[in-house]
Motif scaffolding. Structure first.
Motif, PDB file in Angstrom:
ATOM      1  N   VAL A  42       0.737  -1.254  -0.020  1.00  0.00           N
ATOM      2  CA  VAL A  42      -0.178  -0.046  -0.104  1.00  0.00           C
ATOM      3  C   VAL A  42       0.888   1.135  -0.109  1.00  0.00           C
ATOM      4  O   VAL A  42       0.658   2.195  -0.686  1.00  0.00           O
ATOM      5  CB  VAL A  42      -1.156  -0.100   1.055  1.00  0.00           C
ATOM      6  CG1 VAL A  42      -1.462   1.366   1.247  1.00  0.00           C
ATOM      7  CG2 VAL A  42      -1.794  -1.252   1.213  1.00  0.00           C
ATOM      8  N   ASN A  43       1.897   1.317   0.675  1.00  0.00           N
ATOM      9  CA  ASN A  43       2.812   2.302   0.907  1.00  0.00           C
ATOM     10  C   ASN A  43       3.398   2.655  -0.521  1.00  0.00           C
ATOM     11  O   ASN A  43       3.782   3.754  -0.910  1.00  0.00           O
ATOM     12  CB  ASN A  43       3.780   2.063   1.930  1.00  0.00           C
ATOM     13  CG  ASN A  43       4.928   3.356   1.990  1.00  0.00           C
ATOM     14  OD1 ASN A  43       6.132   3.049   1.280  1.00  0.00           O
ATOM     15  ND2 ASN A  43       4.565   4.366   2.692  1.00  0.00           N
ATOM     16  N   MET A  44       3.822   1.478  -0.975  1.00  0.00           N
ATOM     17  CA  MET A  44       4.469   1.748  -2.593  1.00  0.00           C
ATOM     18  C   MET A  44       3.308   2.385  -3.625  1.00  0.00           C
ATOM     19  O   MET A  44       3.722   3.049  -4.205  1.00  0.00           O
ATOM     20  CB  MET A  44       4.736   0.461  -2.951  1.00  0.00           C
ATOM     21  CG  MET A  44       5.622   0.319  -4.079  1.00  0.00           C
ATOM     22  SD  MET A  44       6.635  -1.366  -4.531  1.00  0.00           S
ATOM     23  CE  MET A  44       5.581  -2.194  -4.186  1.00  0.00           C
ATOM     24  N   VAL A  45       2.361   1.854  -3.515  1.00  0.00           N
ATOM     25  CA  VAL A  45       1.335   2.435  -4.445  1.00  0.00           C
ATOM     26  C   VAL A  45       0.783   3.930  -3.846  1.00  0.00           C
ATOM     27  O   VAL A  45       0.550   4.654  -4.886  1.00  0.00           O
ATOM     28  CB  VAL A  45      -0.001   1.509  -4.159  1.00  0.00           C
ATOM     29  CG1 VAL A  45      -1.118   2.016  -5.003  1.00  0.00           C
ATOM     30  CG2 VAL A  45       0.251   0.078  -4.731  1.00  0.00           C
ATOM     31  N   GLU A  46       1.097   4.192  -2.883  1.00  0.00           N
ATOM     32  CA  GLU A  46       0.810   5.708  -2.455  1.00  0.00           C
ATOM     33  C   GLU A  46       1.724   6.672  -2.927  1.00  0.00           C
ATOM     34  O   GLU A  46       1.387   7.539  -3.642  1.00  0.00           O
ATOM     35  CB  GLU A  46       0.830   5.825  -0.864  1.00  0.00           C
ATOM     36  CG  GLU A  46      -0.462   5.285  -0.247  1.00  0.00           C
ATOM     37  CD  GLU A  46      -0.200   5.167   1.358  1.00  0.00           C
ATOM     38  OE1 GLU A  46       0.942   5.405   1.819  1.00  0.00           O
ATOM     39  OE2 GLU A  46      -1.168   5.072   2.112  1.00  0.00           O
ATOM     40  N   ARG A  47       2.964   6.063  -3.064  1.00  0.00           N
ATOM     41  CA  ARG A  47       4.136   6.836  -3.639  1.00  0.00           C
ATOM     42  C   ARG A  47       4.082   6.715  -5.225  1.00  0.00           C
ATOM     43  O   ARG A  47       4.114   8.053  -5.797  1.00  0.00           O
ATOM     44  CB  ARG A  47       5.314   6.175  -3.169  1.00  0.00           C
ATOM     45  CG  ARG A  47       5.710   6.486  -1.904  1.00  0.00           C
ATOM     46  CD  ARG A  47       7.171   5.704  -1.666  1.00  0.00           C
ATOM     47  NE  ARG A  47       7.630   5.973  -0.107  1.00  0.00           N
ATOM     48  CZ  ARG A  47       8.684   5.650   0.238  1.00  0.00           C
ATOM     49  NH1 ARG A  47       9.903   5.682  -0.454  1.00  0.00           N
ATOM     50  NH2 ARG A  47       8.759   5.580   1.671  1.00  0.00           N
ATOM     51  N   ALA A  84      -8.215   2.205  -5.324  1.00  0.00           N
ATOM     52  CA  ALA A  84      -7.616   1.214  -4.712  1.00  0.00           C
ATOM     53  C   ALA A  84      -6.831   1.367  -3.097  1.00  0.00           C
ATOM     54  O   ALA A  84      -7.138   0.614  -2.402  1.00  0.00           O
ATOM     55  CB  ALA A  84      -6.254   0.598  -5.533  1.00  0.00           C
ATOM     56  N   LEU A  85      -6.410   2.483  -3.074  1.00  0.00           N
ATOM     57  CA  LEU A  85      -5.890   3.060  -1.919  1.00  0.00           C
ATOM     58  C   LEU A  85      -6.755   3.115  -0.777  1.00  0.00           C
ATOM     59  O   LEU A  85      -6.721   3.143   0.369  1.00  0.00           O
ATOM     60  CB  LEU A  85      -4.903   4.266  -1.990  1.00  0.00           C
ATOM     61  CG  LEU A  85      -3.674   4.191  -2.877  1.00  0.00           C
ATOM     62  CD1 LEU A  85      -3.047   5.545  -3.067  1.00  0.00           C
ATOM     63  CD2 LEU A  85      -2.838   3.238  -2.079  1.00  0.00           C
ATOM     64  N   THR A  86      -8.182   3.954  -1.040  1.00  0.00           N
ATOM     65  CA  THR A  86      -9.132   4.066  -0.064  1.00  0.00           C
ATOM     66  C   THR A  86      -9.632   2.714   0.541  1.00  0.00           C
ATOM     67  O   THR A  86      -9.762   2.647   1.524  1.00  0.00           O
ATOM     68  CB  THR A  86     -10.063   4.880  -1.115  1.00  0.00           C
ATOM     69  OG1 THR A  86      -9.940   6.194  -1.212  1.00  0.00           O
ATOM     70  CG2 THR A  86     -11.522   5.102   0.221  1.00  0.00           C
TER      71      THR A  86
END
Length: 813
Positions: free
Chosen positions: A752-757, A793-795
């Motif tokens: 998730v952290n990687m996708v946030e970036r 996706a992040l939400t």
């Protein structure tokens, strides 16, 4: 050049002065496709106060590498040319304002009233001004103008600005250290599937199974067994073809197929002197070959069965050069018709004389003369002729067909099989060969052709000769129907053939033994998980498979055997604990990676829609999304080639160039989409895209945009192979790749952290696109849409119980 008359209009100035000046090879020589008129130029508000001009649009603008380089303003002879020049300068200023500081691509101005011309730089008064009549090749005024804004000069400017705007640091995160070997590494199939693989491959193989009796007798899906798609998938996967009365959908039951029987019965009764041809259309992999074989073996009514002789010519084996197909068709026919049971034995001398009786009769007088001149000479000549005819494919073909249909008064049916798997030109060539073969043999030819090929070329030679013939069409069964039927058959075979107890060892070293009935529970559990639970997995699978049954079988086999399937679930079933539901990401991982440790551009059934190429003029991770978004948005519109959803490539190029993408980059990205089956081309080619072709989005393209792009598993898996120009992000992706390589997986919060970036990185790219006038004016775009899906996706990931808003998705309409 000759100036316009005093009474000329602005339009006269455009057509008589500007367009010749801009486009003629002896003048400025600017390509016509780089000149945009008012319809394709962004409007801007100019000036302030009482002099403010709202929605100003210049008459023309020259775009090089999708950058606005030259602004052109035309006025009537009564207008002040320098005032027009000033307006064009203000417009250029507004355009340059959106680009980064110090980068001013809209840098050249030209204005004319048909008598006087002014030209120069965007931030200064004209450097060239003079009479239009002085603008002839070789004059000092024209030489100065050409040096300032001729085609070569503008191209050099565009290259300079592009070099400034172009990121030079695009790099795939895996491409360092041990990354290349890791990305190419594979894993073993799960140990459960290893023992069952022989049975599973028998029924879930994509190889040609049209001659496998078990498949065409027990696994064929009749018309009344086919279920319906949901509304969205139906718009992609249900055939949208001509509504002409002569198009007949082939309906089958377990015992008969009336439409085909009627055609063969009519042929049997009427015996047309010229033979006949019947087209059977449908997409690749829908089961046309399987249907033909099933009809021959099981569905023919008894009276016809005894009179019909069949031959199947597999065009997968035809030579690449279709100009030489006549000879191959005859050779393949002679072998097949005998193999299918025709009463002909070419090793038997009596049968040889039966086959060539007509030829022998034509030569009888010659044999008699030879025999009269020398005893035995007639028999020798006859023997030589028979051997020569036997070795001549065309004469042999004519002889067999004459014997079966003439002497025996029976029917000859020749199936041109797998023609649909060839490219368009080859399919049309096969139709031409079929007409020739029909003329030679007087038989009934059944030719399989791709539905899209027939629709695109039915009014052109050679298909226009088939004006009055009826067309049989075979629609594909759904993924869910195919898997269910094959699964039922494999469970029967497992029950009969598998050992009473199946044993396997897990990767952790545990030894597992379970009764064979538990294997069936696991297989049925996977089926329920994929197709009967309320989730989007079945939509993804249906969309990825498209209308290709062979691809559907490969996908299900990949899921069952993948080493990415959790063995603890299999162990639970083996120990009698029943089938536990497992996360959607497990299926996506198996589909994306198959037997590779990591996703790469050659693994699995899923593509990376963020892919780009560092060699592009202006690499962008959103270009593929823009292509797919535009094509999906017009899928319900009658296309440029007359078929729903097809867009001519020049129109697609013009749209994307208007958003700021470079023509050569767009073409390369479109070819990538074609290779990955995200789009399809009207020619049915899987790897060739020409600028005169039309393309459309596939169901797979829709699923990638609409469903996969909002999945953390998809987004995190594609990042190691996604070129990016953010060194910090690329380093983080590579580090997590090393973690996964050591531990077998990364934690969900790390993904998730990687996708946030990555989402922040994509938003920067979207912001940079706003520099381009066309993109800034667009209300919707692929980049905006894909960023929204990543945010979705992040939400969902941050709040496990969160649900996406009930508002309809843009791509569902």
């Amino acid at each position: 050049m000759n100036p316009v008359s005093e009474g000329a209009t602005e339009g006269d100035v455009e057509t008589q002065i500007l367009m010749p000046l801009l486009t003629r090879t002896e003048l400025l020589a600017i390509p016509i496709n780089e000149i945009k008129s008012k319809e394709g130029i962004s409007a801007r508000d100019l000036g302030k106060g009482t002099k403010r001009k709202v929605g100003y649009i210049p008459d023309f603008c020259i775009y090089k590498q999708s950058l606005p380089i030259l602004v052109i303003e035309a006025k009537s002879p009564s207008s002040d040319v320098f005032a027009a020049y000033g307006e064009a300068r203000l417009y250029a200023t507004e355009i340059n304002r959106s680009f980064p500081a110090g980068t001013n691509p809209c840098c050249r101005i030209i204005a004319t009233n048909g008598i006087t011309l002014a030209a120069g730089h965007w931030d200064a008064d004209p450097t060239i001004s003079g009479k239009v009549e002085s603008l002839s090749a070789g004059t000092s005024t024209f030489d100065a103008l050409s040096a300032l804004l001729g085609n070569d000069a503008l191209s050099r400017l565009a290259t300079q600005f592009n070099d400034v705007l172009r990121s030079k640091s695009f790099k795939r995160p895996f491409n360092q250290g041990a990354g290349p070997s890791q990305i190419a590494s594979r894993i073993e199939p799960n140990t459960f599937a290893a023992d069952l693989a022989p049975v599973l491959r028998r029924y879930f193989s994509s190889r040609d199974q049209s001659t496998d009796e078990e498949i065409y007798s027990r696994a064929y899906i009749s018309s009344n067994e086919i279920t319906s798609y949901d509304r969205i998938l139906e718009s992609y996967l249900k055939d949208r073809l001509s509504k002409a009365k002569r198009r007949i959908e082939v309906r089958t039951t377990k015992r008969k197929s009336d439409a085909i029987t009627k055609t063969i019965s009519t042929f049997d009764e009427n015996r047309p002197a010229a033979g006949d041809i019947q087209l059977v259309t449908g997409g690749v992999g829908v089961g046309k070959s399987l249907f033909a074989r099933r009809y021959k073996e099981y569905l023919q009514p008894e009276p016809l069965r005894d009179k019909n002789h069949w031959a199947f010519l597999n065009f997968n084996n035809a030579p690449e050069d279709y100009h030489n197909w006549d000879n191959w068709v005859c050779e393949a026919f002679a072998k097949s018709v005998i193999a299918e049971g025709a009463p002909v034995n070419l090793r038997d001398p009596i049968d040889q004389e039966r086959v060539f009786s007509s030829d022998l009769q034509d030569r009888k007088a010659f044999y008699d003369r030879m025999e009269a001149s020398q005893a035995g000479r007639g028999g020798l000549e006859k023997a030589r002729d028979l051997e020569a005819w036997r070795l001549d494919p065309l004469i042999l073909t004519r002889g067999i067909s004459r014997y079966l249909q003439g002497d025996r008064a029976e029917n000859l049916i020749v199936v041109f099989d797998n023609v649909d798997r060839r490219e368009t030109e080859a399919q049309l060539a096969a139709f031409q060969v079929a007409l020739w073969f029909m003329d030679q043999t007087k038989c009934l030819v059944i030719l399989q052709m791709r539905d899209s090929t027939f629709e695109a070329f039915k009014h052109k030679p050679p298909l226009d000769t088939y004006r009055t013939g009826q067309i049989f069409h075979i629609s594909p069964p759904r993924f869910v129907d195919v898997v269910k039927k094959r699964l039922e058959l494999s469970l029967e075979v497992l029950a009969a053939e598998a050992p009473e107890h199946v044993k396997f060892e897990t990767r952790s070293g545990a030894h597992i033994s379970y009764p064979k009935s538990r294997a069936g529970e696991f297989l049925k559990g996977i089926y329920v998980e994929l197709f009967q639970r309320p989730n989007n997995l079945s939509r993804v699978l249906e969309a990825l498979a498209g209308r290709n049954v062979r691809r559907a079988l490969d996908m299900f086999m990949a899921i069952i055997t993948s080493g990415h399937m959790p063995e603890e679930i299999i162990v639970g079933v083996a120990q009698g604990n029943g089938f536990r539901s497992f996360p959607e990401y497990r299926i996506l991982r198996a589909l994306m990676r198959q037997d590779y440790r990591f996703f790469n551009n050659n693994s699995g059934f899923i593509a990376n829609i963020f892919n780009c190429d560092s060699r592009w003029n202006r690499p962008s991770n959103t270009l593929l999304s823009e292509i797919l978004f535009y094509l999906i948005s017009v899928r319900k519109v009658r296309g440029d080639n007359g078929q729903m959803g097809f867009v001519a490539l020049p129109r697609l190029l013009a749209h994307l160039e208007g958003l700021g993408f470079v023509r050569s980059d767009i073409l390369d990205a479109a070819r990538f989409c074609l290779l990955k089956e995200l789009i399809e081309v009207e020619t049915s080619s899987l790897d060739t895209l020409r600028e005169r072709d039309s393309v459309k989005a596939t169901a797979s393209g829709w699923a990638h945009m609409r469903l996969l792009s909002s999945r953390i598993e998809y987004l995190s898996a594609v990042l190691p192979t996604t070129p990016m120009d953010d060194k910090t992000l690329a380093a983080r992706v590579f580090d997590l790749m090393q973690v996964e390589n050591r531990a077998g997986q990364i934690h969900f919060h790390q993904a998730v952290n990687m996708v946030e970036r990555f989402e922040k990185y994509l938003r920067k790219q979207e912001t940079s696109l706003l520099s381009f006038p066309g993109y800034a004016d667009a209300k919707q775009s692929g980049a905006k849409y894909i960023v929204t899906k990543v945010q979705e996706a992040l939400t969902f990931a941050r709040k496990e119980d969160a649900r996406v808003s009930g508002q309809g998705d843009l791509l569902d309409f």
